[in-house]
Scaffold this active site. Structure first.
Site, PDB file in Angstrom:
ATOM      1  N   LEU A   1       5.988 -12.502  -1.359  1.00  0.00           N
ATOM      2  CA  LEU A   1       4.630 -12.937  -1.675  1.00  0.00           C
ATOM      3  C   LEU A   1       3.624 -11.838  -1.374  1.00  0.00           C
ATOM      4  O   LEU A   1       3.553 -11.329  -0.245  1.00  0.00           O
ATOM      5  CB  LEU A   1       4.272 -14.175  -0.850  1.00  0.00           C
ATOM      6  CG  LEU A   1       5.054 -15.449  -1.164  1.00  0.00           C
ATOM      7  CD1 LEU A   1       5.191 -16.311   0.073  1.00  0.00           C
ATOM      8  CD2 LEU A   1       4.373 -16.221  -2.281  1.00  0.00           C
ATOM      9  N   ASP A   2       2.855 -11.460  -2.377  1.00  0.00           N
ATOM     10  CA  ASP A   2       1.699 -10.610  -2.152  1.00  0.00           C
ATOM     11  C   ASP A   2       0.656 -11.428  -1.380  1.00  0.00           C
ATOM     12  O   ASP A   2       0.718 -12.664  -1.357  1.00  0.00           O
ATOM     13  CB  ASP A   2       1.154 -10.148  -3.503  1.00  0.00           C
ATOM     14  CG  ASP A   2      -0.048  -9.244  -3.368  1.00  0.00           C
ATOM     15  OD1 ASP A   2      -0.012  -8.336  -2.524  1.00  0.00           O
ATOM     16  OD2 ASP A   2      -1.022  -9.451  -4.111  1.00  0.00           O
ATOM     17  N   VAL A   3      -0.306 -10.750  -0.771  1.00  0.00           N
ATOM     18  CA  VAL A   3      -1.334 -11.451  -0.003  1.00  0.00           C
ATOM     19  C   VAL A   3      -2.666 -11.490  -0.742  1.00  0.00           C
ATOM     20  O   VAL A   3      -3.174 -12.556  -1.101  1.00  0.00           O
ATOM     21  CB  VAL A   3      -1.524 -10.814   1.399  1.00  0.00           C
ATOM     22  CG1 VAL A   3      -2.694 -11.474   2.132  1.00  0.00           C
ATOM     23  CG2 VAL A   3      -0.255 -10.965   2.217  1.00  0.00           C
TER      24      VAL A   3
ATOM     25  N   ASP B   1      -0.358 -10.694  -7.991  1.00  0.00           N
ATOM     26  CA  ASP B   1      -1.381 -10.601  -9.040  1.00  0.00           C
ATOM     27  C   ASP B   1      -1.402  -9.256  -9.755  1.00  0.00           C
ATOM     28  O   ASP B   1      -2.055  -9.118 -10.783  1.00  0.00           O
ATOM     29  CB  ASP B   1      -2.773 -10.866  -8.445  1.00  0.00           C
ATOM     30  CG  ASP B   1      -3.201  -9.745  -7.505  1.00  0.00           C
ATOM     31  OD1 ASP B   1      -2.504  -9.511  -6.499  1.00  0.00           O
ATOM     32  OD2 ASP B   1      -4.224  -9.101  -7.796  1.00  0.00           O
TER      33      ASP B   1
ATOM     34  N   LYS C   1       4.130  -0.545  -2.628  1.00  0.00           N
ATOM     35  CA  LYS C   1       4.524  -1.068  -3.939  1.00  0.00           C
ATOM     36  C   LYS C   1       3.809  -0.240  -5.001  1.00  0.00           C
ATOM     37  O   LYS C   1       2.631   0.082  -4.816  1.00  0.00           O
ATOM     38  CB  LYS C   1       4.090  -2.539  -4.084  1.00  0.00           C
ATOM     39  CG  LYS C   1       4.774  -3.529  -3.200  1.00  0.00           C
ATOM     40  CD  LYS C   1       4.211  -4.949  -3.394  1.00  0.00           C
ATOM     41  CE  LYS C   1       2.792  -5.081  -2.875  1.00  0.00           C
ATOM     42  NZ  LYS C   1       2.257  -6.468  -2.998  1.00  0.00           N
TER      43      LYS C   1
END
Length: 227
Positions: A7-9, A181, A154
């Protein structure tokens, strides 16, 4: 079968856009600079451009912090110390914890489904843990991987190597889904590593380029039908 979710934040679990807008306004007041809401679009454009350079390896995170606000102030025609303001902005940002709509419900659901939940963020660990904790989201998280710890951001392969190294040795990329996103960092990087990907397109942007996510959602609740 998917067993693990990366999960990205920022602008995935936490609303970085709204949080940074508020931090910018507070910081301007602290520095005696008049703030207008239309100024935020300048921040957004320049900040996005600089982070894209971090993602493609032409700029480090530390270099971004050195030039970000001087670049923004120059574009706005403001005479101010961008280095000093960067420190104030990031101090404010450490306490910015606005959950994206549906973030807690999604994490509750994934936790109940027994997925291993891993934060995969191009940021500083302490800051992200602090913000997620303040937002009430951190109790659902199993592991945290950041570019600060990995030494790579990333979408670099080495970033995902580091993420995978935190998991049980039998875990394979095919068992992992990356949700985020950013088409370049989250989706492009995840796909190149062999992960399933889901693009959180909450801004309803038109997809461009050669990156093709396995799934696209515009609201986090739509993930209930995927995982």
């Amino acid at each position: 079968m998917i067993t693990t979710v990366f999960l990205d934040v920022d602008n995935t679990l936490l609303d970085f856009s709204e949080g940074s807008r508020r931090c910018m306004a507070v910081g301007f007041r602290a520095f005696g600079i008049p703030y207008k809401d239309e100024m935020f679009s300048v921040f957004h454009t320049i900040n996005s451009r600089l982070w894209h350079r971090v993602e493609d390896g032409t700029l480090t995170r530390e270099e971004l912090f050195e030039i970000r606000w001087n670049t923004i102030f120059e574009a706005l025609g403001i005479q101010a110390d961008g280095i000093a303001f960067e420190q104030e902005f990031r101090r404010q940002l450490r306490d910015s914890a606005i959950p994206m709509e549906g973030a807690e419900e999604l994490l509750q659901y994934l936790h109940q489904k027994k997925y291993t939940l891993v934060i995969a963020s191009n940021a500083v660990r302490e800051q992200q843990v602090r913000r997620l904790t303040k937002a009430g989201l951190f109790p659902y998280i199993d592991l945290v991987a950041t570019s600060e710890e990995a030494g790579y951001a990333k979408p670099k392969k080495e970033f995902f190597d580091y993420c995978l190294s935190l998991l049980p040795p039998e875990t394979t990329p095919q068992q992992i889904m990356m949700i985020g996103d950013s088409l370049a960092a989250d989706i492009g990087g995840g796909q190149a590593y062999g992960l399933k990907t889901c693009w959180f397109n909450y801004h309803h942007e038109e997809k461009t380029g050669r990156v093709h996510p396995d799934y696209t959602v515009t609201a986090l609740r739509e993930l209930f039908a995927i995982l």
